[in-house]
Design an enzyme around this catalytic site. Structure first.
Site, short mmCIF file in Angstrom:
data_model
loop_
_atom_site.label_atom_id
_atom_site.label_comp_id
_atom_site.label_asym_id
_atom_site.label_seq_id
_atom_site.Cartn_x
_atom_site.Cartn_y
_atom_site.Cartn_z
N ASP A 396 2.64 -0.50 3.84
CA ASP A 396 2.90 -0.88 5.24
C ASP A 396 1.72 -1.61 5.88
O ASP A 396 1.91 -2.53 6.67
CB ASP A 396 3.18 0.38 6.09
CG ASP A 396 4.45 1.09 5.66
OD1 ASP A 396 5.25 0.46 4.94
OD2 ASP A 396 4.61 2.27 6.02
P1 NAP Z 1 2.43 3.40 2.47
O1 NAP Z 1 2.97 2.28 3.28
O2 NAP Z 1 2.97 4.75 2.71
O3 NAP Z 1 2.63 3.00 0.94
C1 NAP Z 1 2.08 3.74 -0.08
C2 NAP Z 1 2.51 3.13 -1.40
O4 NAP Z 1 1.78 3.80 -2.41
C3 NAP Z 1 3.97 3.33 -1.73
O5 NAP Z 1 4.71 2.15 -1.53
C4 NAP Z 1 3.97 3.80 -3.19
O6 NAP Z 1 4.75 2.91 -3.97
C5 NAP Z 1 2.50 3.72 -3.61
N1 NAP Z 1 2.10 4.82 -4.47
C6 NAP Z 1 2.43 6.13 -4.40
N2 NAP Z 1 1.86 6.81 -5.39
C7 NAP Z 1 1.14 5.94 -6.11
C8 NAP Z 1 0.31 6.05 -7.26
N3 NAP Z 1 0.14 7.21 -7.90
N4 NAP Z 1 -0.30 4.93 -7.73
C9 NAP Z 1 -0.11 3.73 -7.12
N5 NAP Z 1 0.65 3.58 -6.02
C10 NAP Z 1 1.27 4.67 -5.53
O7 NAP Z 1 0.85 3.51 2.61
P2 NAP Z 1 -0.17 2.72 3.54
O8 NAP Z 1 -0.09 1.25 3.30
O9 NAP Z 1 -1.46 3.42 3.37
O10 NAP Z 1 0.38 2.92 5.01
C11 NAP Z 1 0.32 4.14 5.68
C12 NAP Z 1 1.62 4.42 6.39
O11 NAP Z 1 1.66 5.79 6.72
C13 NAP Z 1 1.78 3.65 7.69
O12 NAP Z 1 3.13 3.36 7.93
C14 NAP Z 1 1.26 4.65 8.73
O13 NAP Z 1 1.77 4.43 10.03
C15 NAP Z 1 1.79 5.95 8.14
N6 NAP Z 1 1.05 7.17 8.48
C16 NAP Z 1 -0.28 7.11 8.67
C17 NAP Z 1 -0.99 8.25 8.97
C18 NAP Z 1 -2.47 8.17 9.25
O14 NAP Z 1 -2.94 8.84 10.15
N7 NAP Z 1 -3.19 7.40 8.47
C19 NAP Z 1 -0.32 9.49 9.02
C20 NAP Z 1 1.06 9.53 8.77
C21 NAP Z 1 1.73 8.34 8.50
P3 NAP Z 1 5.35 3.36 -5.40
O15 NAP Z 1 6.09 4.63 -5.16
O16 NAP Z 1 6.19 2.23 -5.81
O17 NAP Z 1 4.17 3.57 -6.30
#
Ligand code: NAP
Length: 469
Positions: A396
């Site tokens: 994201d």
């Molecule tokens: P993300 O959008 O949640 O994407 C994480 C990606 O990691 C997934 O598409 C997944 O794809 C991949 N993944 C999972 N396990 C993996 C592994 N072992 N090896 C390689 N890839 C792996 O993460 P982000 O870009 O960090 O974004 C964070 C999101 O979480 C935002 O939408 C944010 O608003 C939200 N959020 C943030 C917080 C905070 O405080 N930081 C708290 C709650 C929610 P695959 O399954 O295809 O591997």
């Protein structure tokens, strides 16, 4: 003795403030933590000396039960489940304030009967605030835990919840006003009714908010738990609790506002039905159709060759890095690239991962130098001069739809502009979406390659391939 006790609370408060100040930069964070921990130790000792508060037997029983549960929870919790743990602890904090104020209310009734207590307006307001904010924090936080765990989905009855919230707030205002103005010591039924109303309010406030907005909600609830604690401090006449509760309340609201800014949302928009609230994400077939035949897959060997000739490399960590526990492998690869003459940086998005500072914590564990961790606004202009941007389990936070597609649930969220790098290598296990549940156009861009696999495994293979070159 009273002067000594208040002096002790003052010293503890100064240490808490120094602690928070220390935690504003990674370099001083460890010292900041030590200041805060010493402050807490002093506050606990002072509270123990303040024998009027509670008897030692109860304190020992409380420490044993709480310490055991806390110790087991802290040992067992996976790094990736930390946000749920923080949310649950906020809820327990709110629940504690509710119980403290309720117990004080019942005790005050007995004292009043004996002619030893006369309720004042200050007391009534503190009791009712502590009970009400505590109850909202308790249920609100546990709904947030359910949403973070994926056990409670995003609701499509947003309007209904909003109506219940309005109704609860109006009734509360009238009920709390009556409690403070009329006879507060003979209002058991009213107090019980208000508690139930606030428990319902906590659920209805958080239910309509989308899962992707939970980090903001958790940080807001953290602020609430502080406010409930401060109010409980007024009820008990405990200066230490008033100061710490206010600090937690204020820092929680500041963090909330920082996170809202990072997602380009206003707090009202998050709380009362912003665009994220109604999103359920795309289905698997829609997701697959989006990528069908358009992703260029590569391998660890090819990545090693690409990196061998790179002058500037930026690692972009995301939630997947935490899942894979790939921080040490990342550091090892970075060391090799630096030894090869390349400049290496890490791009940190404020909401990457699942909790504020998630990426900083992970990379600090692997002893990545602090000056290589670069925040979003500073690193974004540098991507156009970057040879290879390696996206490690982020999705994201690198999705261009956030700035291009007004219909996207993440529209308005500032992102890391990795698409401007000469080559973008995306490392993730497959084409699954991230937290917001939507496909990512970055993965099908001309300058993007995908190496599919667990981030740690891919990095280890790349390291081996680099050694063989
Ligand atoms: P993300 O959008 O949640 O994407 C994480 C990606 O990691 C997934 O598409 C997944 O794809 C991949 N993944 C999972 N396990 C993996 C592994 N072992 N090896 C390689 N890839 C792996 O993460 P982000 O870009 O960090 O974004 C964070 C999101 O979480 C935002 O939408 C944010 O608003 C939200 N959020 C943030 C917080 C905070 O405080 N930081 C708290 C709650 C929610 P695959 O399954 O295809 O591997």
């Amino acid at each position: 003795m009273e002067i000594l006790i208040n002096l002790g609370y003052l010293v503890a408060a100064v240490l808490f403030i120094l602690g928070i100040k220390g935690m504003t930069t990674p370099k001083t964070a460890v010292r900041g933590n030590q200041f805060s921990a010493s402050g807490m130790l002093i506050a606990v000792i002072v509270a123990l000396l303040d024998h009027n508060v509670v008897s030692y037997e109860y304190i020992i029983i409380g420490v044993l039960i709480g310490g055991t549960i806390g110790g087991i929870m802290a040992k067992k919790v996976a790094m990736t489940d930390m946000p749920e743990m923080v949310a649950a602890l906020n809820g327990i904090g709110g629940g504690a304030s509710l119980l403290v104020a309720a117990a004080n209310y019942l005790e005050s009734q007995k004292l009043a009967e004996m002619g030893k207590f006369v309720p004042t307006y200050d007391w009534s307001i503190a009791v009712i605030l502590s009970i009400l904010i505590g109850a909202v924090t308790l249920t609100g936080s546990f709904v947030a835990v359910g949403k973070l765990k994926g056990k409670i989905g995003d609701s499509n009855k947003v309007k209904l919840f909003k109506w219940i919230v309005k109704l609860c707030l109006l009734t509360l205002l009238a009920g709390a006003g009556y409690f403070a103005a009329v006879d507060p010591l003979h209002a058991d039924l009213l107090v019980a009714g208000l508690i139930v109303l606030c428990l319902v309010l906590g659920v209805c406030l958080v239910m309509p908010i989308g899962g992707a907005d939970m980090p903001v909600v958790v940080s807001l609830l953290n602020s609430y738990s502080g406010l409930a604690g401060a109010a409980a401090g007024f009820v008990l006449g405990n200066n230490g609790l008033i100061i710490t509760g206010s600090l937690v309340g204020a820092s929680g609201i500041i963090l909330t506002s920082i996170m809202c800014k990072a997602m380009n949302r206003s707090l009202t928009n998050v709380l009362f039905g912003g665009s994220m609230a109604a999103t359920a994400g795309v289905s698997k077939s829609e997701n697959d159709a989006f990528y069908e035949g358009k992703v260029k897959f590569s391998s660890a060997d090819e990545l090693a060759m690409l990196l061998d000739g790179a002058q500037k490399v930026v690692f972009v960590p995301g939630y997947g890095l935490a899942v894979a526990q790939a921080q040490h492998a990342t550091r090892e690869l970075a060391n090799m690239l630096e030894a090869n003459g390349a400049e290496v940086k890490y791009a940190i998005h404020p909401v990457a991962g699942r909790m504020p500072g998630h990426m900083n914590v992970l990379l600090a564990e692997a002893e990545v130098p602090y000056d290589q961790l670069v925040e979003m606004d500073t690193i974004n202009p540098e991507f156009s001069q970057t040879d290879v941007a390696i996206v490690l389990g982020a999705n994201d936070v690198v999705n261009p739809a956030a700035s291009k597609d007004p219909n996207s649930p993440i529209f308005g969220m500032p992102i890391l502009d990795v698409h401007n790098a000469r080559t973008v290598v995306v490392v993730k296990r497959g084409l699954s979406p991230g937290f917001a549940g939507i496909p990512n156009e970055l993965f099908i861009r001309d300058n993007s390659l995908m190496v599919s696999g667990d981030a740690k495994k891919v990095l280890q293979d790349t390291i081996s391939a680099l050694k063989d070159l």
